[in-house]
Structure formats: structure tokens, C-alpha cells
Design a protein around this motif. Structure first.
Motif, PDB file in Angstrom:
ATOM      1  N   MET A   1       0.814  -1.209   0.000  1.00 43.92           N
ATOM      2  CA  MET A   1       0.000   0.000   0.000  1.00 43.92           C
ATOM      3  C   MET A   1       0.850   1.261   0.000  1.00 43.92           C
ATOM      4  O   MET A   1       0.323   2.322  -0.169  1.00 43.92           O
ATOM      5  N   LYS A   2       2.127   1.116   0.202  1.00 43.48           N
ATOM      6  CA  LYS A   2       2.972   2.303   0.224  1.00 43.48           C
ATOM      7  C   LYS A   2       3.555   2.606  -1.151  1.00 43.48           C
ATOM      8  O   LYS A   2       4.424   3.437  -1.279  1.00 43.48           O
ATOM      9  N   ALA A   3       3.053   1.919  -2.174  1.00 40.66           N
ATOM     10  CA  ALA A   3       3.603   2.088  -3.514  1.00 40.66           C
ATOM     11  C   ALA A   3       3.161   3.412  -4.127  1.00 40.66           C
ATOM     12  O   ALA A   3       2.030   3.843  -3.980  1.00 40.66           O
ATOM     13  N   VAL A   4       4.084   4.032  -4.816  1.00 41.51           N
ATOM     14  CA  VAL A   4       3.809   5.232  -5.596  1.00 41.51           C
ATOM     15  C   VAL A   4       4.212   4.903  -7.029  1.00 41.51           C
ATOM     16  O   VAL A   4       5.345   4.512  -7.292  1.00 41.51           O
ATOM     17  N   ILE A   5       3.258   5.044  -7.937  1.00 43.91           N
ATOM     18  CA  ILE A   5       3.503   4.721  -9.336  1.00 43.91           C
ATOM     19  C   ILE A   5       3.583   6.028 -10.118  1.00 43.91           C
ATOM     20  O   ILE A   5       2.718   6.894  -9.981  1.00 43.91           O
ATOM     21  N   GLY A   6       4.618   6.151 -10.933  1.00 51.63           N
ATOM     22  CA  GLY A   6       4.786   7.353 -11.739  1.00 51.63           C
ATOM     23  C   GLY A   6       4.849   6.997 -13.214  1.00 51.63           C
ATOM     24  O   GLY A   6       5.452   5.995 -13.594  1.00 51.63           O
ATOM     25  N   PHE A   7       4.216   7.804 -14.028  1.00 51.37           N
ATOM     26  CA  PHE A   7       4.224   7.634 -15.478  1.00 51.37           C
ATOM     27  C   PHE A   7       4.782   8.901 -16.099  1.00 51.37           C
ATOM     28  O   PHE A   7       4.314   9.993 -15.805  1.00 51.37           O
ATOM     29  N   ASP A   8       5.776   8.750 -16.965  1.00 47.30           N
ATOM     30  CA  ASP A   8       6.255   9.882 -17.752  1.00 47.30           C
ATOM     31  C   ASP A   8       5.555   9.826 -19.093  1.00 47.30           C
ATOM     32  O   ASP A   8       5.705   8.871 -19.851  1.00 47.30           O
ATOM     33  N   VAL A   9       4.760  10.846 -19.383  1.00 47.53           N
ATOM     34  CA  VAL A   9       3.999  10.907 -20.622  1.00 47.53           C
ATOM     35  C   VAL A   9       4.631  11.976 -21.506  1.00 47.53           C
ATOM     36  O   VAL A   9       4.793  13.117 -21.084  1.00 47.53           O
ATOM     37  N   VAL A  10       5.002  11.574 -22.721  1.00 48.55           N
ATOM     38  CA  VAL A  10       5.618  12.502 -23.665  1.00 48.55           C
ATOM     39  C   VAL A  10       4.757  12.529 -24.925  1.00 48.55           C
ATOM     40  O   VAL A  10       4.428  11.490 -25.478  1.00 48.55           O
ATOM     41  N   CYS A  11       4.378  13.725 -25.358  1.00 49.55           N
ATOM     42  CA  CYS A  11       3.573  13.910 -26.562  1.00 49.55           C
ATOM     43  C   CYS A  11       4.248  14.936 -27.450  1.00 49.55           C
ATOM     44  O   CYS A  11       4.998  15.778 -26.970  1.00 49.55           O
ATOM     45  N   GLU A  12       3.946  14.861 -28.739  1.00 50.46           N
ATOM     46  CA  GLU A  12       4.475  15.838 -29.681  1.00 50.46           C
ATOM     47  C   GLU A  12       3.322  16.367 -30.517  1.00 50.46           C
ATOM     48  O   GLU A  12       2.509  15.604 -31.020  1.00 50.46           O
ATOM     49  N   SER A  13       3.260  17.678 -30.644  1.00 50.48           N
ATOM     50  CA  SER A  13       2.183  18.295 -31.413  1.00 50.48           C
ATOM     51  C   SER A  13       2.509  18.263 -32.897  1.00 50.48           C
ATOM     52  O   SER A  13       3.607  17.877 -33.302  1.00 50.48           O
ATOM     53  N   ALA A  14       1.559  18.691 -33.704  1.00 48.26           N
ATOM     54  CA  ALA A  14       1.754  18.733 -35.152  1.00 48.26           C
ATOM     55  C   ALA A  14       2.847  19.725 -35.532  1.00 48.26           C
ATOM     56  O   ALA A  14       3.472  19.596 -36.571  1.00 48.26           O
ATOM     57  N   THR A  15       3.090  20.700 -34.663  1.00 52.21           N
ATOM     58  CA  THR A  15       4.141  21.685 -34.915  1.00 52.21           C
ATOM     59  C   THR A  15       5.482  21.246 -34.343  1.00 52.21           C
ATOM     60  O   THR A  15       6.403  22.038 -34.246  1.00 52.21           O
ATOM     61  N   LYS A  16       5.563  19.970 -33.959  1.00 48.57           N
ATOM     62  CA  LYS A  16       6.789  19.352 -33.445  1.00 48.57           C
ATOM     63  C   LYS A  16       7.201  19.871 -32.069  1.00 48.57           C
ATOM     64  O   LYS A  16       8.323  19.697 -31.649  1.00 48.57           O
ATOM     65  N   LYS A  17       6.272  20.522 -31.361  1.00 46.18           N
ATOM     66  CA  LYS A  17       6.561  20.959 -30.002  1.00 46.18           C
ATOM     67  C   LYS A  17       6.337  19.777 -29.075  1.00 46.18           C
ATOM     68  O   LYS A  17       5.322  19.098 -29.148  1.00 46.18           O
ATOM     69  N   SER A  18       7.291  19.515 -28.210  1.00 41.87           N
ATOM     70  CA  SER A  18       7.231  18.350 -27.333  1.00 41.87           C
ATOM     71  C   SER A  18       6.674  18.744 -25.966  1.00 41.87           C
ATOM     72  O   SER A  18       7.031  19.791 -25.414  1.00 41.87           O
ATOM     73  N   TYR A  19       5.814  17.903 -25.440  1.00 40.24           N
ATOM     74  CA  TYR A  19       5.225  18.122 -24.130  1.00 40.24           C
ATOM     75  C   TYR A  19       5.544  16.913 -23.260  1.00 40.24           C
ATOM     76  O   TYR A  19       5.439  15.776 -23.708  1.00 40.24           O
ATOM     77  N   LYS A  20       5.935  17.150 -22.006  1.00 37.10           N
ATOM     78  CA  LYS A  20       6.239  16.050 -21.094  1.00 37.10           C
ATOM     79  C   LYS A  20       5.564  16.335 -19.759  1.00 37.10           C
ATOM     80  O   LYS A  20       5.602  17.455 -19.262  1.00 37.10           O
ATOM     81  N   GLU A  21       4.938  15.283 -19.225  1.00 39.36           N
ATOM     82  CA  GLU A  21       4.264  15.421 -17.939  1.00 39.36           C
ATOM     83  C   GLU A  21       4.444  14.128 -17.164  1.00 39.36           C
ATOM     84  O   GLU A  21       4.449  13.047 -17.746  1.00 39.36           O
ATOM     85  N   THR A  22       4.614  14.247 -15.865  1.00 33.17           N
ATOM     86  CA  THR A  22       4.719  13.075 -15.007  1.00 33.17           C
ATOM     87  C   THR A  22       3.419  12.927 -14.236  1.00 33.17           C
ATOM     88  O   THR A  22       2.991  13.850 -13.543  1.00 33.17           O
ATOM     89  N   LEU A  23       2.792  11.771 -14.378  1.00 39.38           N
ATOM     90  CA  LEU A  23       1.552  11.468 -13.665  1.00 39.38           C
ATOM     91  C   LEU A  23       1.890  10.532 -12.512  1.00 39.38           C
ATOM     92  O   LEU A  23       2.565   9.531 -12.702  1.00 39.38           O
ATOM     93  N   ILE A  24       1.417  10.849 -11.330  1.00 42.63           N
ATOM     94  CA  ILE A  24       1.743  10.056 -10.145  1.00 42.63           C
ATOM     95  C   ILE A  24       0.467   9.513  -9.525  1.00 42.63           C
ATOM     96  O   ILE A  24      -0.505  10.238  -9.336  1.00 42.63           O
ATOM     97  N   ILE A  25       0.497   8.210  -9.218  1.00 43.72           N
ATOM     98  CA  ILE A  25      -0.601   7.562  -8.508  1.00 43.72           C
ATOM     99  C   ILE A  25      -0.043   7.114  -7.160  1.00 43.72           C
ATOM    100  O   ILE A  25       0.864   6.283  -7.100  1.00 43.72           O
ATOM    101  N   ASP A  26      -0.583   7.679  -6.092  1.00 45.68           N
ATOM    102  CA  ASP A  26      -0.131   7.346  -4.738  1.00 45.68           C
ATOM    103  C   ASP A  26      -1.111   6.340  -4.147  1.00 45.68           C
ATOM    104  O   ASP A  26      -2.243   6.676  -3.817  1.00 45.68           O
TER     105      ASP A  26
END
Length: 107
Positions: A1-26
Motif C-alpha cells: 500500500m505504500k507504492a507510488v507509481i509514476g508515469f512519464d507521458v511525452v507527446c508531440e504536437s503537429a508543430t513538433k513541439k514536445s510536451y512532457k508530464e509526469t503522472l503520479i498515482i499514490d
């Protein structure tokens, strides 16, 4: 129950701009929770994560294709011009005389 799960999400737009976000599930937020007459919340979360994984696998492997409809303003202008030309030709067929562009009413 003490687990913390993290996801690194990387997306790229049509204009080639890169977006990165870390999603955390506690998972500690769910400590001690249960439901009467149903599956435990952690089991339900695990099943949901499996479904998400399968969906991503299908998309990444090409088994399922994303339905993306992309039009630029130029595409829309071209489609509108083609539509007006088609309407003009049809009106000329019906009336039997040549029609100028300014004679076509826009609805």
C-alpha cells in the motif's frame, strides 16, 4: 500500500513541439478502503491498468488505429472553392447558360 507509481507521458504536437508530464498515482491514499459486496479497490485499479496497457499496446502495434481528422484552414478553403465550383457547374447544366461566380448565393 505504500507504492507510488509514476508515469512519464511525452507527446508531440503537429508543430513538433514536445510536451512532457509526469503522472503520479499514490496508492497509500487507498489504504484501509474496501467495498461491501464488490472487488477491493486495488484489484479494480489493477484491472483498469491492465485494460489501459492493452489499449496502448494495440495503438502502438498498429492493431487499432486512432481516428484523427486533421484539416488546415487551407484545406477548408480549397474544399469550399471546390464546392462552389461544383454548384456553379450544376446550375449551368440546369439553366443551360454560363453563370458568373458572383451570381451564386451562399447559404
Amino acid at each position: 500500500m505504500k507504492a507510488v507509481i509514476g508515469f512519464d507521458v511525452v507527446c508531440e504536437s503537429a508543430t513538433k513541439k514536445s510536451y512532457k508530464e509526469t503522472l503520479i498515482i499514490d496508492m497509500s491514499e487507498h489504504k484501509g478502503t474496501c467495498r461491501i459486496g464488490g472487488d477491493p479497490p486495488l484489484y479494480t485499479i489493477a484491472q483498469s491498468l491492465e485494460r489501459i496497457q492493452k489499449d496502448f499496446d494495440h495503438i502502438l502495434s498498429g492493431f487499432k488505429k486512432l481516428k484523427v481528422d486533421i484539416f488546415s484552414s487551407g484545406d477548408r478553403a480549397l474544399a469550399e472553392a471546390e464546392k462552389r465550383e461544383y454548384e456553379k457547374q450544376e446550375l449551368e447544366k440546369i439553366s443551360g447558360k454560363k453563370i458568373e461566380d458572383d451570381e451564386i448565393s451562399v447559404e
